[in-house]
Design a protein around this motif. Structure first.
Motif, PDB file in Angstrom:
ATOM      1  N   LEU A  18      12.102 -73.181  89.172  1.00 55.75           N
ATOM      2  CA  LEU A  18      13.263 -72.382  88.791  1.00 55.75           C
ATOM      3  C   LEU A  18      13.638 -72.621  87.337  1.00 55.75           C
ATOM      4  O   LEU A  18      13.352 -73.665  86.769  1.00 55.75           O
ATOM      5  CB  LEU A  18      14.462 -72.716  89.690  1.00 55.75           C
ATOM      6  CG  LEU A  18      14.250 -72.472  91.185  1.00 55.75           C
ATOM      7  CD1 LEU A  18      15.471 -72.918  91.966  1.00 55.75           C
ATOM      8  CD2 LEU A  18      13.948 -71.008  91.457  1.00 55.75           C
ATOM      9  N   VAL A  19      14.297 -71.654  86.771  1.00 57.37           N
ATOM     10  CA  VAL A  19      14.738 -71.693  85.379  1.00 57.37           C
ATOM     11  C   VAL A  19      16.154 -72.244  85.304  1.00 57.37           C
ATOM     12  O   VAL A  19      16.982 -71.957  86.174  1.00 57.37           O
ATOM     13  CB  VAL A  19      14.696 -70.253  84.794  1.00 57.37           C
ATOM     14  CG1 VAL A  19      15.353 -70.190  83.432  1.00 57.37           C
ATOM     15  CG2 VAL A  19      13.271 -69.753  84.726  1.00 57.37           C
ATOM     16  N   ASP A  20      16.442 -73.004  84.277  1.00 53.80           N
ATOM     17  CA  ASP A  20      17.802 -73.473  84.016  1.00 53.80           C
ATOM     18  C   ASP A  20      18.632 -72.287  83.524  1.00 53.80           C
ATOM     19  O   ASP A  20      18.365 -71.723  82.460  1.00 53.80           O
ATOM     20  CB  ASP A  20      17.779 -74.593  82.977  1.00 53.80           C
ATOM     21  CG  ASP A  20      19.166 -75.076  82.595  1.00 53.80           C
ATOM     22  OD1 ASP A  20      20.141 -74.767  83.318  1.00 53.80           O
ATOM     23  OD2 ASP A  20      19.273 -75.756  81.556  1.00 53.80           O
ATOM     24  N   LEU A  21      19.637 -71.899  84.299  1.00 56.23           N
ATOM     25  CA  LEU A  21      20.484 -70.750  83.962  1.00 56.23           C
ATOM     26  C   LEU A  21      21.736 -71.138  83.184  1.00 56.23           C
ATOM     27  O   LEU A  21      22.545 -70.272  82.849  1.00 56.23           O
ATOM     28  CB  LEU A  21      20.893 -70.020  85.241  1.00 56.23           C
ATOM     29  CG  LEU A  21      19.756 -69.469  86.098  1.00 56.23           C
ATOM     30  CD1 LEU A  21      20.301 -68.857  87.383  1.00 56.23           C
ATOM     31  CD2 LEU A  21      18.929 -68.458  85.329  1.00 56.23           C
TER      32      LEU A  21
ATOM     33  N   TYR B  18      25.157 -68.949  81.940  1.00 52.27           N
ATOM     34  CA  TYR B  18      26.535 -69.224  82.357  1.00 52.27           C
ATOM     35  C   TYR B  18      27.409 -69.354  81.114  1.00 52.27           C
ATOM     36  O   TYR B  18      28.511 -68.821  81.059  1.00 52.27           O
ATOM     37  CB  TYR B  18      26.602 -70.522  83.154  1.00 52.27           C
ATOM     38  CG  TYR B  18      26.379 -70.387  84.644  1.00 52.27           C
ATOM     39  CD1 TYR B  18      27.437 -70.510  85.532  1.00 52.27           C
ATOM     40  CD2 TYR B  18      25.116 -70.169  85.172  1.00 52.27           C
ATOM     41  CE1 TYR B  18      27.253 -70.425  86.896  1.00 52.27           C
ATOM     42  CE2 TYR B  18      24.911 -70.072  86.540  1.00 52.27           C
ATOM     43  CZ  TYR B  18      25.988 -70.203  87.391  1.00 52.27           C
ATOM     44  OH  TYR B  18      25.798 -70.105  88.752  1.00 52.27           O
ATOM     45  N   GLU B  19      26.884 -70.083  80.124  1.00 49.36           N
ATOM     46  CA  GLU B  19      27.644 -70.292  78.890  1.00 49.36           C
ATOM     47  C   GLU B  19      27.785 -68.985  78.108  1.00 49.36           C
ATOM     48  O   GLU B  19      28.872 -68.623  77.663  1.00 49.36           O
ATOM     49  CB  GLU B  19      26.960 -71.354  78.028  1.00 49.36           C
ATOM     50  CG  GLU B  19      27.756 -71.726  76.806  1.00 49.36           C
ATOM     51  CD  GLU B  19      27.096 -72.862  76.025  1.00 49.36           C
ATOM     52  OE1 GLU B  19      27.374 -72.944  74.825  1.00 49.36           O
ATOM     53  OE2 GLU B  19      26.302 -73.627  76.606  1.00 49.36           O
ATOM     54  N   ARG B  20      26.682 -68.261  77.958  1.00 51.41           N
ATOM     55  CA  ARG B  20      26.702 -67.011  77.202  1.00 51.41           C
ATOM     56  C   ARG B  20      27.706 -66.019  77.779  1.00 51.41           C
ATOM     57  O   ARG B  20      28.438 -65.349  77.055  1.00 51.41           O
ATOM     58  CB  ARG B  20      25.308 -66.390  77.193  1.00 51.41           C
ATOM     59  CG  ARG B  20      25.229 -65.062  76.410  1.00 51.41           C
ATOM     60  CD  ARG B  20      23.982 -64.286  76.729  1.00 51.41           C
ATOM     61  NE  ARG B  20      24.055 -63.747  78.089  1.00 51.41           N
ATOM     62  CZ  ARG B  20      23.040 -63.192  78.709  1.00 51.41           C
ATOM     63  NH1 ARG B  20      21.853 -63.130  78.133  1.00 51.41           N
ATOM     64  NH2 ARG B  20      23.171 -62.720  79.926  1.00 51.41           N
TER      65      ARG B  20
ATOM     66  N   MET C 258      28.683 -76.539  93.150  1.00 52.45           N
ATOM     67  CA  MET C 258      28.010 -76.938  91.910  1.00 52.45           C
ATOM     68  C   MET C 258      27.047 -78.110  92.091  1.00 52.45           C
ATOM     69  O   MET C 258      25.940 -78.071  91.551  1.00 52.45           O
ATOM     70  CB  MET C 258      29.025 -77.224  90.799  1.00 52.45           C
ATOM     71  CG  MET C 258      29.632 -75.964  90.201  1.00 52.45           C
ATOM     72  SD  MET C 258      28.420 -74.752  89.637  1.00 52.45           S
ATOM     73  CE  MET C 258      27.707 -75.612  88.245  1.00 52.45           C
ATOM     74  N   PRO C 259      27.394 -79.164  92.837  1.00 55.05           N
ATOM     75  CA  PRO C 259      26.405 -80.242  93.009  1.00 55.05           C
ATOM     76  C   PRO C 259      25.109 -79.766  93.667  1.00 55.05           C
ATOM     77  O   PRO C 259      24.039 -80.291  93.383  1.00 55.05           O
ATOM     78  CB  PRO C 259      27.130 -81.252  93.906  1.00 55.05           C
ATOM     79  CG  PRO C 259      28.578 -81.004  93.652  1.00 55.05           C
ATOM     80  CD  PRO C 259      28.687 -79.511  93.425  1.00 55.05           C
ATOM     81  N   ALA C 260      25.199 -78.749  94.504  1.00 54.64           N
ATOM     82  CA  ALA C 260      24.004 -78.247  95.190  1.00 54.64           C
ATOM     83  C   ALA C 260      23.130 -77.401  94.284  1.00 54.64           C
ATOM     84  O   ALA C 260      21.909 -77.401  94.421  1.00 54.64           O
ATOM     85  CB  ALA C 260      24.414 -77.447  96.425  1.00 54.64           C
ATOM     86  N   ILE C 261      23.732 -76.670  93.343  1.00 59.03           N
ATOM     87  CA  ILE C 261      22.953 -75.740  92.528  1.00 59.03           C
ATOM     88  C   ILE C 261      22.682 -76.249  91.121  1.00 59.03           C
ATOM     89  O   ILE C 261      22.021 -75.574  90.332  1.00 59.03           O
ATOM     90  CB  ILE C 261      23.629 -74.353  92.449  1.00 59.03           C
ATOM     91  CG1 ILE C 261      24.939 -74.405  91.667  1.00 59.03           C
ATOM     92  CG2 ILE C 261      23.831 -73.770  93.839  1.00 59.03           C
ATOM     93  CD1 ILE C 261      25.542 -73.033  91.370  1.00 59.03           C
TER      94      ILE C 261
ATOM     95  N   GLY D 286      25.796 -81.130  85.997  1.00 56.71           N
ATOM     96  CA  GLY D 286      26.167 -79.742  85.763  1.00 56.71           C
ATOM     97  C   GLY D 286      25.655 -79.147  84.469  1.00 56.71           C
ATOM     98  O   GLY D 286      25.939 -77.991  84.168  1.00 56.71           O
ATOM     99  N   THR D 287      24.880 -79.924  83.698  1.00 59.60           N
ATOM    100  CA  THR D 287      24.367 -79.374  82.437  1.00 59.60           C
ATOM    101  C   THR D 287      23.154 -78.463  82.668  1.00 59.60           C
ATOM    102  O   THR D 287      22.799 -77.693  81.786  1.00 59.60           O
ATOM    103  CB  THR D 287      23.987 -80.490  81.449  1.00 59.60           C
ATOM    104  OG1 THR D 287      22.962 -81.310  82.032  1.00 59.60           O
ATOM    105  CG2 THR D 287      25.208 -81.353  81.101  1.00 59.60           C
ATOM    106  N   LYS D 288      22.528 -78.575  83.829  1.00 58.83           N
ATOM    107  CA  LYS D 288      21.441 -77.667  84.210  1.00 58.83           C
ATOM    108  C   LYS D 288      21.861 -76.995  85.517  1.00 58.83           C
ATOM    109  O   LYS D 288      22.225 -77.666  86.468  1.00 58.83           O
ATOM    110  CB  LYS D 288      20.132 -78.422  84.400  1.00 58.83           C
ATOM    111  CG  LYS D 288      19.579 -78.992  83.096  1.00 58.83           C
ATOM    112  CD  LYS D 288      18.226 -79.625  83.326  1.00 58.83           C
ATOM    113  CE  LYS D 288      17.650 -80.178  82.047  1.00 58.83           C
ATOM    114  NZ  LYS D 288      17.232 -79.155  81.100  1.00 58.83           N
TER     115      LYS D 288
END
Length: 198
Positions: free
Chosen positions: A130-133, A137-139, A152-155, A160-162
Motif C-alpha cells: 500500500l501507498v502512504d496517503l 491527507y495533508e494536501r 487511526m491506529p489501525a490505518i 500517524g505520520t504514515k
C-alpha cells in the motif's frame, strides 16, 4: 478556514485521494511510495490526448454494495473526472479477496484502489502493498480528528505520520430483543453493559 465535507463528498474524495496516490492522477506534495518501496514520481506521464486514464478498483461484498459502486460512487467520480475510466473488480467471497490481491500484486499488476477490512489491513502494510496517503491527507486538509475514534491506529503507522487507508464505513453489532420475554422472565432490559454471552 476549511469547510467540512459531506459524507458523499468524502467518499468520492476517498477514491480521488487513493487513486491519485497510486495512479498519479494528481501530484502529491511529495513522491508517494508504491508497493515494493518504489517511488511514483509526482505528476507521472498523463494519458495521451483523448485517452482515458484507467484506475482499477477492487471490493468484496454483497451484491447491493456493488450496486452502490456501479450506480453511485463510480459514476459520480467519473463525472468529476471524465478523463478517467474505472475498472471495477468485485470478488464476493471475502476469503478469496485477499488471495486475489496478493496474486495481482505478485504478478506486477496490483489494483490501484483497494477496499480493505481493517483486520487485514496490517498484512497489506507489512507486505509493502500500500501507498502512504499521508501527503494527500495533508494536501486536502483532512482532519483525522473527525474520523471514528480509534480508527487511526489501525490505518496508520509511525505515530500517524504514515496513513495507509481512508475509512469508508463501519460494521456495528447490535441486538434486538423481545421486551415481553424479558418482562415474563423478570429480567432487566439489556443496556450498554450487556454482552452477547449474557
Amino acid at each position: 478556514m476549511s469547510r467540512k465535507l459531506s459524507r458523499r463528498e468524502f467518499l468520492a474524495g476517498a477514491g480521488i485521494v487513493a487513486a491519485g496516490a497510486l495512479a498519479a492522477c494528481a501530484a502529491p506534495a511529495a513522491p508517494a511510495q508504491t508497493g515494493g518501496g518504489q517511488e511514483a514520481a509526482a505528476g507521472s506521464e498523463p494519458a495521451a490526448s483523448g485517452e482515458k486514464k484507467v484506475i482499477g478498483l477492487s471490493v468484496w461484498g454483497a451484491v447491493q454494495e456493488d450496486v452502490l459502486y456501479k450506480e453511485v460512487y463510480i459514476p459520480d467520480y467519473q463525472e468529476l473526472h471524465p478523463d478517467v475510466q474505472i475498472e471495477f473488480l468485485s470478488i464476493p467471497d471475502f476469503a478469496d479477496y485477499y488471495d486475489k490481491l496478493i496474486q495481482l500484486h505478485a504478478a506486477g499488476t496490483p489494483v490501484d484502489v483497494q477496499r480493505h477490512n481493517v483486520q487485514r489491513l496490517g498484512q497489506m502494510i507489512r507486505q509493502d502493498m500500500l501507498v502512504d496517503l499521508a501527503p494527500y491527507y495533508e494536501r486536502d486538509a483532512v482532519d483525522t480528528e473527525d474520523l471514528l475514534t480509534g480508527i487511526m491506529p489501525a490505518i496508520s503507522r509511525e505515530e500517524g505520520t504514515k496513513i495507509y487507508a481512508i475509512p469508508q464505513d463501519e460494521n456495528l453489532h447490535g441486538i434486538f430483543y423481545n421486551v415481553d420475554l424479558f418482562d415474563e422472565a423478570g429480567l432487566p432490559y439489556p443496556d450498554e453493559n450487556y454482552t452477547f454471552d449474557q
